[in-house]
Write a protein that holds these residues in place. Structure first.
Motif, PDB file in Angstrom:
ATOM      1  N   ILE A  21      -1.490  -0.736   4.637  1.00 16.53           N
ATOM      2  CA  ILE A  21      -0.853   0.516   5.052  1.00 16.53           C
ATOM      3  C   ILE A  21       0.660   0.409   4.909  1.00 16.53           C
ATOM      4  N   HIS A  22       1.200  -0.709   5.355  1.00 14.76           N
ATOM      5  CA  HIS A  22       2.642  -0.946   5.273  1.00 14.76           C
ATOM      6  C   HIS A  22       3.120  -0.893   3.824  1.00 14.76           C
ATOM      7  N   GLU A  23       2.402  -1.561   2.923  1.00 13.22           N
ATOM      8  CA  GLU A  23       2.777  -1.578   1.503  1.00 13.22           C
ATOM      9  C   GLU A  23       2.674  -0.176   0.912  1.00 13.22           C
ATOM     10  N   ALA A  24       1.641   0.563   1.280  1.00 13.64           N
ATOM     11  CA  ALA A  24       1.484   1.924   0.774  1.00 13.64           C
ATOM     12  C   ALA A  24       2.651   2.803   1.216  1.00 13.64           C
ATOM     13  N   ALA A  25       3.050   2.673   2.491  1.00 11.30           N
ATOM     14  CA  ALA A  25       4.168   3.469   3.000  1.00 11.30           C
ATOM     15  C   ALA A  25       5.466   3.108   2.282  1.00 11.30           C
ATOM     16  N   LEU A  26       5.733   1.821   2.134  1.00 14.81           N
ATOM     17  CA  LEU A  26       6.948   1.402   1.435  1.00 14.81           C
ATOM     18  C   LEU A  26       6.991   1.974   0.013  1.00 14.81           C
ATOM     19  N   SER A  27       5.893   1.825  -0.698  1.00 14.26           N
ATOM     20  CA  SER A  27       5.862   2.264  -2.092  1.00 14.26           C
ATOM     21  C   SER A  27       6.070   3.769  -2.204  1.00 14.26           C
ATOM     22  N   LEU A  28       5.391   4.533  -1.356  1.00 12.33           N
ATOM     23  CA  LEU A  28       5.532   5.987  -1.417  1.00 12.33           C
ATOM     24  C   LEU A  28       6.931   6.436  -1.027  1.00 12.33           C
ATOM     25  N   GLN A  35      10.767  12.179   3.551  1.00 13.04           N
ATOM     26  CA  GLN A  35      10.385  13.538   3.915  1.00 13.04           C
ATOM     27  C   GLN A  35       9.207  14.053   3.100  1.00 13.04           C
ATOM     28  N   ALA A  36       9.149  13.683   1.834  1.00  7.58           N
ATOM     29  CA  ALA A  36       8.094  14.201   0.955  1.00  7.58           C
ATOM     30  C   ALA A  36       6.768  13.476   1.128  1.00  7.58           C
ATOM     31  N   THR A  37       6.768  12.378   1.857  1.00  7.56           N
ATOM     32  CA  THR A  37       5.553  11.567   2.017  1.00  7.56           C
ATOM     33  C   THR A  37       4.819  11.963   3.293  1.00  7.56           C
ATOM     34  N   THR A  38       3.498  12.109   3.189  1.00  3.96           N
ATOM     35  CA  THR A  38       2.687  12.444   4.357  1.00  3.96           C
ATOM     36  C   THR A  38       1.839  11.244   4.778  1.00  3.96           C
ATOM     37  N   ALA A  58       1.888   4.567  14.868  1.00  6.11           N
ATOM     38  CA  ALA A  58       2.036   5.861  15.540  1.00  6.11           C
ATOM     39  C   ALA A  58       2.661   6.916  14.648  1.00  6.11           C
ATOM     40  N   SER A  59       3.321   6.507  13.569  1.00  2.52           N
ATOM     41  CA  SER A  59       3.982   7.464  12.675  1.00  2.52           C
ATOM     42  C   SER A  59       4.154   6.837  11.302  1.00  2.52           C
ATOM     43  N   LYS A  60       4.466   7.672  10.324  1.00  7.43           N
ATOM     44  CA  LYS A  60       4.693   7.152   8.974  1.00  7.43           C
ATOM     45  C   LYS A  60       5.940   6.269   8.937  1.00  7.43           C
ATOM     46  N   GLU A  61       6.944   6.600   9.767  1.00  3.18           N
ATOM     47  CA  GLU A  61       8.158   5.784   9.798  1.00  3.18           C
ATOM     48  C   GLU A  61       7.855   4.371  10.279  1.00  3.18           C
ATOM     49  N   GLN A  62       7.035   4.263  11.323  1.00  2.88           N
ATOM     50  CA  GLN A  62       6.696   2.940  11.839  1.00  2.88           C
ATOM     51  C   GLN A  62       5.941   2.109  10.811  1.00  2.88           C
TER      52      GLN A  62
END
Length: 201
Positions: A21-28, A35-38, A58-62
């Motif tokens: 999940i962390h890698e997916a968030a970083l890449s996106l 802002q454009a990432t959900t 708890a959030s995409k930022e975290q």
């Protein structure tokens, strides 16, 4: 059934999912911005459901930030063999250096990516600041438990100083990494701790 899976294997799976999940968030975030990432996009890329995402973050930022988990674990095991503030700070310094030295080369590249994102995304900076508050509380609680004779203000000041030194070291390491300098984070932390001793004596 999950109940039939050994505890060690379950923990490894949990950590693997968290990392995915962390890698997916970083890449996106790198590809299209915060802002454009959900959350759904992050979940889709990690191969999990929207609901599963929120079991881990708890959030995409975290999801984009490491959460200082290694340092939190180090706080839990912190042993103190003296009660002078300087001695305690040095014990924390040794613990923080040990935590930094556990980082692997791949993790250091991850920290470079996070450094770039933090510089570009103020919302991530706010989440990082919130995580630092949790670090201060965790260290304060550990100091209060190990040094009950200390006034609570002293324990809080030492906790704040230790976490600020940790943050300053990572910020400096990030600046140097962006300039192409390949220093070990623990060495940068040692320099920051040495500067602190010059300032406070």
């Amino acid at each position: 059934m999950d109940g039939d899976v050994p505890a060690g294997l379950r923990e490894r799976r949990r950590l693997d999912t968290q990392l995915e999940i962390h890698e997916a968030a970083l890449s996106l975030f790198e590809e299209q911005g915060l802002q454009a990432t959900t959350v759904q996009q992050i979940a889709d890329r990690a191969g999990i459901s929207h609901r599963t995402f929120f079991r881990y973050f708890a959030s995409k930022e975290q999801a984009a930030l490491p959460g200082q988990r290694r340092l939190l674990r180090a706080f839990e095991g912190l042993e103190i063999d003296a009660d002078g503030p300087g001695d305690v700070l040095r014990a924390i310094e040794r613990m923080a250096i040990a935590a930094m030295e556990e980082e692997r080369a791949g993790r250091l590249e991850e920290h470079r990516r996070i450094t770039r994102l933090l510089a570009a995304e103020p919302a991530l900076q706010a989440v990082a600041a919130g995580q630092e508050l949790l670090l201060v509380e965790a260290l304060h609680d550990r100091l209060a438990a190990r040094l009950p004779e200390w006034p609570t203000t002293r324990a809080r000041l030492v906790a704040e100083i230790a976490v600020v030194t940790w943050r300053t070291a990572w910020q400096r390491w990030g600046e140097l990494a962006m300039q192409g300098e390949e220093l070990e984070p623990a060495d940068v932390f040692r320099e920051c701790a040495a500067d602190l001793r010059v300032i406070v004596g």
